[in-house]
Design a protein around this motif. Structure first.
Motif: not given
Length: 76
Positions: A30-40
């Protein structure tokens, strides 16, 4: 980092590990961010940093959809 972020979601929101992964995936999509970036971002938040507004907003909505006893968890 994804596993740690799932652990943080489990601890803070009392959701299952599967729901934690679903929440991270939904926020990513929904944000267009990579999964790793969301986790970070989530782990930085756990250490006291603010969440970026789009991530915060989508995280709150996704967690609500996956809280135990939520009707969206029921099949059908």
């Amino acid at each position: 980092m994804v596993d740690r972020a799932i652990g943080a979601l489990i601890a803070v929101h009392s959701i299952s590990p599967a729901a934690g992964l679903d929440v991270l995936r939904e926020v990513s999509q929904r944000t267009g961010a990579e999964l790793d970036s969301v986790a970070d971002s989530l782990m930085a938040w756990a250490l006291g940093q603010p969440l970026p507004e789009p991530v915060r907003r989508e995280l709150e909505a996704a967690v609500q959809r996956h809280l135990p006893g939520d009707a969206s968890d029921s099949p059908g």
